[in-house]
Design a protein around this motif. Structure first.
Motif, mmCIF file in Angstrom:
data_model
loop_
_atom_site.group_PDB
_atom_site.id
_atom_site.type_symbol
_atom_site.label_atom_id
_atom_site.label_comp_id
_atom_site.label_asym_id
_atom_site.label_seq_id
_atom_site.Cartn_x
_atom_site.Cartn_y
_atom_site.Cartn_z
ATOM 1 N N LEU A 29 0.822 -1.211 0.000
ATOM 2 C CA LEU A 29 0.000 0.000 0.000
ATOM 3 C C LEU A 29 0.856 1.261 0.000
ATOM 4 O O LEU A 29 0.356 2.354 -0.296
ATOM 5 C CB LEU A 29 -0.931 0.014 1.222
ATOM 6 N N ASP A 30 2.132 1.124 0.320
ATOM 7 C CA ASP A 30 3.050 2.269 0.330
ATOM 8 C C ASP A 30 3.861 2.386 -0.957
ATOM 9 O O ASP A 30 4.708 3.278 -1.074
ATOM 10 C CB ASP A 30 4.015 2.158 1.522
ATOM 11 N N LYS A 31 3.644 1.494 -1.916
ATOM 12 C CA LYS A 31 4.408 1.512 -3.162
ATOM 13 C C LYS A 31 4.026 2.713 -4.023
ATOM 14 O O LYS A 31 2.935 3.263 -3.924
ATOM 15 C CB LYS A 31 4.172 0.218 -3.954
ATOM 16 N N ASP A 32 4.961 3.101 -4.914
ATOM 17 C CA ASP A 32 4.727 4.261 -5.775
ATOM 18 C C ASP A 32 3.696 3.999 -6.859
ATOM 19 O O ASP A 32 2.968 4.907 -7.259
ATOM 20 C CB ASP A 32 6.043 4.698 -6.446
ATOM 21 N N ASP A 33 3.642 2.769 -7.361
ATOM 22 C CA ASP A 33 2.749 2.469 -8.472
ATOM 23 C C ASP A 33 1.305 2.358 -7.983
ATOM 24 O O ASP A 33 0.987 1.556 -7.106
ATOM 25 C CB ASP A 33 3.175 1.158 -9.151
ATOM 26 N N ARG A 34 0.435 3.147 -8.602
ATOM 27 C CA ARG A 34 -0.948 3.196 -8.139
ATOM 28 C C ARG A 34 -1.693 1.896 -8.426
ATOM 29 O O ARG A 34 -2.536 1.466 -7.625
ATOM 30 C CB ARG A 34 -1.664 4.391 -8.773
ATOM 31 N N SER A 35 -1.422 1.255 -9.559
ATOM 32 C CA SER A 35 -2.127 0.010 -9.876
ATOM 33 C C SER A 35 -1.784 -1.078 -8.867
ATOM 34 O O SER A 35 -2.639 -1.903 -8.518
ATOM 35 C CB SER A 35 -1.770 -0.460 -11.295
ATOM 36 N N VAL A 36 -0.550 -1.072 -8.362
ATOM 37 C CA VAL A 36 -0.152 -2.035 -7.336
ATOM 38 C C VAL A 36 -0.901 -1.764 -6.042
ATOM 39 O O VAL A 36 -1.398 -2.686 -5.390
ATOM 40 C CB VAL A 36 1.378 -1.983 -7.094
ATOM 41 N N ARG A 37 -1.012 -0.484 -5.684
ATOM 42 C CA ARG A 37 -1.728 -0.129 -4.446
ATOM 43 C C ARG A 37 -3.192 -0.552 -4.527
ATOM 44 O O ARG A 37 -3.757 -1.078 -3.569
ATOM 45 C CB ARG A 37 -1.621 1.373 -4.189
ATOM 46 N N ILE A 38 -3.820 -0.318 -5.692
ATOM 47 C CA ILE A 38 -5.228 -0.680 -5.852
ATOM 48 C C ILE A 38 -5.413 -2.190 -5.765
ATOM 49 O O ILE A 38 -6.324 -2.683 -5.079
ATOM 50 C CB ILE A 38 -5.759 -0.137 -7.195
#
Length: 442
Positions: free
Chosen positions: A238-247
Motif C-alpha cells: 500500500l506504500d508503493k509508488d505504483d498506483r495500480s499495485v496499491r489498488i
C-alpha cells in the motif's frame, strides 16, 4: 447506514463502451453499468472459420498461428461455441499449449486467452474444465520459468486463474495455483519460478489473479501457515509508488478481511500453546489491523502529485473509500450491472472482484456470456429474464440437467458444491452488518 453510504448509493455510473474496464467498487456503493451485447463480428467464429483456424495452428509460421488464434479468441468471445468444443476441445487445447511452449509473446497472449475462453465455454460438464486445468498446469508453469516479458507472464497468470476458477475441484488445487502466483507477488531467493523483482504490471496481474482465486476459498479452509505473511506483505504494498499495485493490494486486503482470514489468524494466535509467542502474535495482528486502517484512510484522501492521472487517482480514492467503509462499518460496495434487459447485482467484495476479473477477461464478449453461459449464471446466481420459468415450475438450468445425467457427475457435483458454498457465504454476509472485528469477541 451512514450518511456517506446513502449519498453514494444514489449515484449512478453508465458505461456503454464494454471495454473490459472494472465496474467501480468506485465512488458509488451502488453503481449501475450498462453492458451492451457485442454486435460486431457476427460472422466471425462459425464452425468453418474455427476449423480453418485450428488447422492453421499446425503451421510453422508464427504469424499464421497468431492470426488464427486472434480469430479463435474473437469467435469464443462473441459466441458460445458449444458444437465446436464438443468435438475438438482437446485438440484446440493441445495446439494452444504448443503455442505457449514455442510462440512469441503475442502468440502466447492469444493462446492463453483461448485456453481460458475454452474453459469458460465447456464449463464443468463431464469434468472437461478439470481436464483443461490438469493438462495445462505443467506447460503454463514451465512457460513462466522462461522469459520475463510482462505481457507473457501476465497473460499466463490470467489464464491460470480462469482455468482454476472454472476447473478446480478441491481447495488444494486452488491453493496450488495460488502458490504459483504468489512467487510473482512476493518472489524469494531460490524460488523455482522467479528470482527477480517483478515489474509493476506483473505484480498487479499476480495480485489480481491470486485475489480472484481467494474469493473461491472459505476462510476456514485457508492454510494459515502459507498465507499469514500475505497480510503484512499487502500492507507494505500500500506504500508503493505504483498506483495500480496499491489498488490491487487494497482489493486483496478487502477480500482477506471479508472471508475472515485475519480473524482466523488472530484466533490461532490467541489459542496457541506457545505462551509468549501467542501474546506476541495477538499484539502483532492487532497492530497490523490498525496500521492497515490508517493506510486506507490516507489513500482514500490522497491529494495526488505531479503527473498523476486524474482518472487513476479517482479510482484509487474511490476504492479505498469503499475499503475504509467496509473496515469501519462492515458495509461492502454494492454494484448493479445492466446486462441487456436484466440486472446483475453484487453485494460483496468477492462477487465484485469476480465480476471485474471476468469482465476484463471476456472483454467485448462479457454481455453475451452473461446472457447465455450457464456456468456464469451459476457463479453469480444470475438468471436472465428470458430464461425464467413459471413460478410453479422449479428452475433447473441446462447445465444442471446435463450435470445430473452425466456419468461423471461426481466431478461436476464437487465443483457445484464449491460454488454453492461460495454463494452461501456471500448470502450470509449480506444478511446484515459484516463485522470485521467479530473475531475479537471471545
Amino acid at each position: 447506514m451512514g450518511k456517506r453510504s446513502n449519498q453514494r448509493k444514489n449515484a449512478v455510473l453508465y458505461d456503454s463502451d464494454d471495454d473490459g474496464d472494472s465496474v467501480g467498487s468506485s465512488s458509488t456503493a451502488m453503481s449501475e453499468l450498462t453492458v451492451a451485447p457485442d454486435t460486431t463480428k457476427e460472422t466471425v467464429g462459425g464452425n468453418n472459420d474455427l476449423d480453418d483456424c485450428l488447422d492453421a495452428l499446425y503451421e510453422k509460421r508464427g504469424a499464421t498461428r497468431e492470426k488464427a488464434l486472434t480469430t479463435i479468441v474473437d469467435g469464443f468471445r462473441t459466441k458460445l461455441q458449444h458444437e465446436f468444443v464438443a468435438n475438438k476441445s482437446i485438440t484446440l487445447l493441445h495446439q494452444c499449449l504448443n503455442s505457449v511452449k514455442r510462440g512469441s509473446t503475442k502468440e502466447i497472449n492469444f493462446a492463453t486467452l483461448a485456453i481460458g475462453l475454452l474453459a469458460i465455454t465447456v464449463g464443468c460438464e463431464e469434468g472437461a474444465s478439470h481436464e483443461i486445468l490438469e493438462e495445462s498446469i505443467s506447460p503454463l508453469t514451465q512457460s513462466l520459468k522462461s522469459g520475463s516479458e510482462s505481457l507473457k507472464i501476465s497473460s499466463i497468470l490470467d489464464c491460470l486463474a480462469v482455468i482454476t476458477f472454472i476447473g478446480g475441484i478441491s481447495p488444494e488445487e486452488t491453493e496450488r495455483s495460488m502458490q504459483i502466483m504468489w512467487q510473482f507477488v512476493n518472489p524469494k531467493l531460490g524460488s523455482n519460478v522467479v528470482a527477480k523483482k517483478p515489474t509493476p504490471a506483473v505484480l498487479t496481474a499476480a495480485i489480481s489473479a491470486w485475489t480472484f482465486l481467494l474469493t473461491t476459498m472459505e476462510g476456514c479452509k485457508i492454510n494459515s501457515k502459507d498465507w499469514q505473511e500475505s497480510i503484512s506483505y499487502f500492507s507494505s504494498l500500500l506504500d508503493k509508488d505504483d498506483r495500480s499495485v496499491r489498488i490491487a493490494a487494497g482489493e486483496a486486503i478487502a477480500v482477506i478481511f471479508e472471508i475472515g482470514c485475519l480473524e482466523k489468524f488472530h484466533k490461532e494466535a490467541k489459542g496457541s500453546s506457545e505462551g509468549n509467542k501467542s501474546a506476541e502474535g495477538y499484539i502483532h495482528i492487532q497492530g497490523l489491523r490498525g496500521k492497515i486502517l490508517n493506510q486506507v484512510k490516507d489513500l482514500a484522501t490522497e491529494a495526488g502529485g505531479k503527473g498523476s492521472a486524474k482518472k487513476d487517482l479517482n479510482s484509487q480514492r474511490n476504492l479505498f473509500r469503499d475499503v475504509l467503509e467496509f473496515l469501519e462499518d462492515g458495509y461492502s460496495p454494492e454494484t448493479s450491472v445492466k446486462i441487456g434487459a436484466d440486472l446483475l447485482n453484487t453485494s460483496t467484495w468477492s462477487q465484485l472482484i469476480q465480476l471485474n476479473f471476468l469482465k476484463r477477461f471476456l472483454a467485448g464478449g462479457f454481455a453475451k456470456h452473461m446472457q447465455e453461459n450457464e456456468v456464469l449464471h451459476d457463479v453469480f446466481g444470475f438468471i436472465p429474464k428470458k430464461k425464467n420459468l413459471t413460478k410453479s415450475e422449479p428452475h433447473l438450468s441446462e447445465f444442471e440437467k446435463r450435470m445430473y445425467k452425466s456419468p461423471n457427475s461426481f466431478l461436476n457435483k464437487s465443483r457445484t458444491q464449491l460454488l454453492n458454498k461460495q454463494r452461501m457465504m456471500s448470502q450470509g454476509r449480506n444478511a446484515g452488518h459484516y463485522s470485521v472485528g467479530a473475531g475479537d469477541e471471545e
